[in-house]
Write a protein that holds these residues in place. Structure first.
Motif, PDB file in Angstrom:
ATOM      1  N   ALA A  97     -42.969 -57.905  37.602  1.00  0.00           N
ATOM      2  CA  ALA A  97     -41.878 -56.974  37.307  1.00  0.00           C
ATOM      3  C   ALA A  97     -42.388 -55.746  36.570  1.00  0.00           C
ATOM      4  CB  ALA A  97     -40.791 -57.674  36.497  1.00  0.00           C
ATOM      5  N   THR A  98     -43.292 -55.964  35.618  1.00  0.00           N
ATOM      6  CA  THR A  98     -43.831 -54.846  34.848  1.00  0.00           C
ATOM      7  C   THR A  98     -44.631 -53.900  35.729  1.00  0.00           C
ATOM      8  OG1 THR A  98     -43.932 -56.267  32.894  1.00  0.00           O
ATOM      9  CG2 THR A  98     -45.206 -54.244  32.816  1.00  0.00           C
ATOM     10  N   ASP A  99     -45.256 -54.425  36.764  1.00  0.00           N
ATOM     11  CA  ASP A  99     -46.009 -53.580  37.696  1.00  0.00           C
ATOM     12  C   ASP A  99     -45.127 -52.506  38.336  1.00  0.00           C
ATOM     13  OD1 ASP A  99     -48.387 -54.903  37.278  1.00  0.00           O
ATOM     14  OD2 ASP A  99     -48.221 -56.168  39.067  1.00  0.00           O
ATOM     15  N   THR A 100     -43.810 -52.739  38.402  1.00  0.00           N
ATOM     16  CA  THR A 100     -42.907 -51.798  39.066  1.00  0.00           C
ATOM     17  C   THR A 100     -42.293 -50.780  38.111  1.00  0.00           C
ATOM     18  OG1 THR A 100     -40.826 -53.040  38.796  1.00  0.00           O
ATOM     19  CG2 THR A 100     -42.279 -53.710  40.599  1.00  0.00           C
ATOM     20  N   VAL A 101     -42.577 -50.903  36.809  1.00  0.00           N
ATOM     21  CA  VAL A 101     -41.956 -50.017  35.824  1.00  0.00           C
ATOM     22  C   VAL A 101     -42.585 -48.617  35.897  1.00  0.00           C
ATOM     23  CG1 VAL A 101     -41.622 -49.574  33.364  1.00  0.00           C
ATOM     24  CG2 VAL A 101     -41.332 -51.895  34.262  1.00  0.00           C
ATOM     25  N   ALA A 102     -41.818 -47.654  36.275  1.00  0.00           N
ATOM     26  CA  ALA A 102     -42.189 -46.235  36.205  1.00  0.00           C
ATOM     27  C   ALA A 102     -43.593 -45.967  36.748  1.00  0.00           C
ATOM     28  CB  ALA A 102     -42.031 -45.731  34.781  1.00  0.00           C
ATOM     29  N   PRO A 104     -48.101 -45.185  35.538  1.00  0.00           N
ATOM     30  CA  PRO A 104     -49.094 -45.624  34.551  1.00  0.00           C
ATOM     31  C   PRO A 104     -48.944 -44.974  33.180  1.00  0.00           C
ATOM     32  CG  PRO A 104     -50.149 -45.292  36.670  1.00  0.00           C
ATOM     33  CD  PRO A 104     -48.743 -44.797  36.813  1.00  0.00           C
ATOM     34  N   GLN A 105     -48.554 -43.704  33.150  1.00  0.00           N
ATOM     35  CA  GLN A 105     -48.401 -43.035  31.858  1.00  0.00           C
ATOM     36  C   GLN A 105     -47.308 -43.702  31.020  1.00  0.00           C
ATOM     37  OE1 GLN A 105     -48.623 -41.601  34.789  1.00  0.00           O
ATOM     38  NE2 GLN A 105     -50.068 -39.885  34.741  1.00  0.00           N
ATOM     39  N   VAL A 106     -46.193 -44.015  31.668  1.00  0.00           N
ATOM     40  CA  VAL A 106     -45.098 -44.677  30.954  1.00  0.00           C
ATOM     41  C   VAL A 106     -45.515 -46.079  30.538  1.00  0.00           C
ATOM     42  CG1 VAL A 106     -42.774 -45.636  31.218  1.00  0.00           C
ATOM     43  CG2 VAL A 106     -43.269 -43.319  32.026  1.00  0.00           C
ATOM     44  N   ARG A 107     -46.210 -46.793  31.409  1.00  0.00           N
ATOM     45  CA  ARG A 107     -46.593 -48.165  31.093  1.00  0.00           C
ATOM     46  C   ARG A 107     -47.610 -48.235  29.948  1.00  0.00           C
ATOM     47  NH1 ARG A 107     -46.139 -48.583  36.861  1.00  0.00           N
ATOM     48  NH2 ARG A 107     -48.402 -48.443  37.167  1.00  0.00           N
ATOM     49  N   HIS A 108     -48.380 -47.202  29.753  1.00  0.00           N
ATOM     50  CA  HIS A 108     -49.320 -47.191  28.635  1.00  0.00           C
ATOM     51  C   HIS A 108     -48.616 -46.975  27.292  1.00  0.00           C
ATOM     52  CE1 HIS A 108     -52.719 -47.135  31.393  1.00  0.00           C
ATOM     53  NE2 HIS A 108     -53.509 -47.260  30.339  1.00  0.00           N
ATOM     54  N   ARG A 109     -47.452 -46.383  27.304  1.00  0.00           N
ATOM     55  CA  ARG A 109     -46.751 -46.063  26.061  1.00  0.00           C
ATOM     56  C   ARG A 109     -45.496 -46.921  25.849  1.00  0.00           C
ATOM     57  NH1 ARG A 109     -47.829 -43.998  21.076  1.00  0.00           N
ATOM     58  NH2 ARG A 109     -45.896 -43.260  20.123  1.00  0.00           N
ATOM     59  N   GLY A 110     -44.776 -47.172  26.936  1.00  0.00           N
ATOM     60  CA  GLY A 110     -43.547 -47.941  26.835  1.00  0.00           C
ATOM     61  C   GLY A 110     -43.816 -49.367  26.400  1.00  0.00           C
ATOM     62  N   THR A 111     -42.831 -49.997  25.761  1.00  0.00           N
ATOM     63  CA  THR A 111     -43.028 -51.328  25.198  1.00  0.00           C
ATOM     64  C   THR A 111     -42.103 -52.366  25.830  1.00  0.00           C
ATOM     65  OG1 THR A 111     -41.411 -51.009  23.411  1.00  0.00           O
ATOM     66  CG2 THR A 111     -43.706 -50.313  22.992  1.00  0.00           C
ATOM     67  N   GLU A 183     -38.835 -58.333  43.612  1.00  0.00           N
ATOM     68  CA  GLU A 183     -38.519 -57.439  44.730  1.00  0.00           C
ATOM     69  C   GLU A 183     -37.530 -56.385  44.252  1.00  0.00           C
ATOM     70  OE1 GLU A 183     -39.055 -56.286  48.762  1.00  0.00           O
ATOM     71  OE2 GLU A 183     -39.996 -57.949  47.691  1.00  0.00           O
ATOM     72  N   LYS A 184     -37.917 -55.126  44.421  1.00  0.00           N
ATOM     73  CA  LYS A 184     -37.120 -54.007  43.887  1.00  0.00           C
ATOM     74  C   LYS A 184     -36.856 -52.997  44.985  1.00  0.00           C
ATOM     75  CE  LYS A 184     -37.840 -50.224  40.504  1.00  0.00           C
ATOM     76  NZ  LYS A 184     -38.687 -49.814  39.362  1.00  0.00           N
ATOM     77  N   PHE A 185     -35.622 -52.496  45.028  1.00  0.00           N
ATOM     78  CA  PHE A 185     -35.292 -51.436  45.983  1.00  0.00           C
ATOM     79  C   PHE A 185     -34.840 -50.204  45.214  1.00  0.00           C
ATOM     80  CE2 PHE A 185     -32.572 -49.021  48.832  1.00  0.00           C
ATOM     81  CZ  PHE A 185     -33.336 -48.996  49.990  1.00  0.00           C
ATOM     82  N   ASN A 186     -35.477 -49.076  45.504  1.00  0.00           N
ATOM     83  CA  ASN A 186     -35.070 -47.806  44.897  1.00  0.00           C
ATOM     84  C   ASN A 186     -35.221 -46.687  45.916  1.00  0.00           C
ATOM     85  OD1 ASN A 186     -37.850 -47.864  44.934  1.00  0.00           O
ATOM     86  ND2 ASN A 186     -38.111 -47.761  42.737  1.00  0.00           N
ATOM     87  N   GLN A 190     -41.086 -44.935  41.730  1.00  0.00           N
ATOM     88  CA  GLN A 190     -41.046 -44.878  40.272  1.00  0.00           C
ATOM     89  C   GLN A 190     -39.634 -44.692  39.713  1.00  0.00           C
ATOM     90  OE1 GLN A 190     -43.806 -41.746  39.349  1.00  0.00           O
ATOM     91  NE2 GLN A 190     -45.542 -42.833  40.220  1.00  0.00           N
ATOM     92  N   ALA A 191     -38.610 -44.885  40.532  1.00  0.00           N
ATOM     93  CA  ALA A 191     -37.235 -44.720  40.067  1.00  0.00           C
ATOM     94  C   ALA A 191     -36.675 -46.059  39.595  1.00  0.00           C
ATOM     95  CB  ALA A 191     -36.364 -44.156  41.185  1.00  0.00           C
ATOM     96  N   TRP A 192     -35.489 -45.977  38.953  1.00  0.00           N
ATOM     97  CA  TRP A 192     -34.798 -47.182  38.523  1.00  0.00           C
ATOM     98  C   TRP A 192     -34.403 -48.023  39.735  1.00  0.00           C
ATOM     99  CZ3 TRP A 192     -34.930 -48.076  33.469  1.00  0.00           C
ATOM    100  CH2 TRP A 192     -35.009 -46.986  32.592  1.00  0.00           C
TER     101      TRP A 192
END
Length: 284
Positions: A97-102, A104-111, A183-186, A190-192
């Motif tokens: 799930a985390t792999d789909t978050v936004a 790389p820049q966001v994943r390095h900072r977001g918690t 499984e994510k559909f957007n 990189q969208a919600w």
């Protein structure tokens, strides 16, 4: 745009942060990764009197084992979750799930904890946490307490935490040997999520022995698809059985219409994506 003026605090311990929250009479915002908070500050959609930055509290970072549980610090970044060997071994669904978050820049900072505390129904981490029966440990002036994930998410951008409490860690049972898929559909990369499905299954031979399924953006809170889980257990992991079980995905949901999808489309997506997620997890 420029945010409205605010006081700034950067505590170095959880106790110090709790004290600041307890002693603040005015509106306070907590800063974790900042990707959700900073834009609304700049647009003045939020104007807190004080900002409490958790970035210097080292005890809120990291992953450790505690018996049959994994303990993930709230300030552990998405990047760290993606690469942590304990999470990869015992809670692979969180990694996927985390792999789909936004990006790389966001994943390095977001918690990890910041995303959960934000409680956006389109966020990608709440449904996996719910599916895995995680527990949230929060701290406040009355001490620490544990909130099951099923009770933590209350409504849009609303959790069971009080205004003077903060999320410290997430405790996740170990699912060693389970198979998982998110499984994510957007509409665009990189969208919600318009709809997302978190699935974890334990198989015995070709049979599904146990299943956990959570839905993203099918209500004001993440939804546990228990009817799907019940329909899967004891069945052979065939495409037909999985499709039949996925027909139950909309039970207990209350999707809303917006610019991305109407209610009927979200219900259709929930069934299709549930079938895909379980099929991928079960290797069908």
């Amino acid at each position: 745009m420029i945010p409205a003026a605010f006081d700034y605090e950067a505590p170095t311990t959880v106790d110090e942060a709790v004290r600041i929250l307890a002693e603040s009479d005015d509106e306070v915002s907590i800063l974790a990764g900042g990707h959700s908070l900073l834009p609304v500050l700049r647009m003045r959609l939020a104007a807190p009197a004080k900002l409490v930055d958790l970035g210097r509290i080292s005890e809120l970072r990291g992953v450790r084992e505690d018996g049959g549980m994994l303990v993930i610090g709230a300030m552990t970044t998405h990047y760290e979750v993606q690469r942590d060997p304990l999470i990869g071994e015992h809670a692979k669904l969180l990694v996927m799930a985390t792999d789909t978050v936004a990006d790389p820049q966001v994943r390095h900072r977001g918690t990890f904890g910041g995303s959960l505390a934000h409680a956006d129904p389109a966020g990608d981490l709440a449904a996996p946490v719910l599916a895995l029966d995680a527990e949230m440990v929060v701290a406040g002036p009355r001490g620490r307490r544990t909130i099951p994930a099923a009770e933590f998410f209350v409504d849009y951008f609303t959790t069971a935490m009080a205004a003077d409490e903060l999320l410290c860690e997430v405790r996740v049972p170990k699912y060693t040997g389970w198979h998982a898929h998110y499984e994510k559909f957007n509409r665009v990369a990189q969208a919600w999520s318009i709809v997302g499905v978190a699935a974890a299954v334990r198989t015995e031979g070709h049979m599904i022995a146990e299943a956990r399924v959570g839905l993203t953006n099918m209500s004001s809170v993440p939804v546990r698809a228990r009817a799907v889980e019940q329909a899967l257990v004891g069945r052979e992991a065939t495409p037909e059985a999985i499709r039949d079980a996925a027909e139950h995905a909309v039970e207990g949901t209350s999707p809303t219409a917006d610019a991305n999808a109407d209610v009927a489309y979200r219900r259709h997506l929930a069934k299709v994506l549930t079938s895909r997620a379980i099929s991928a997890a079960a290797g069908s």
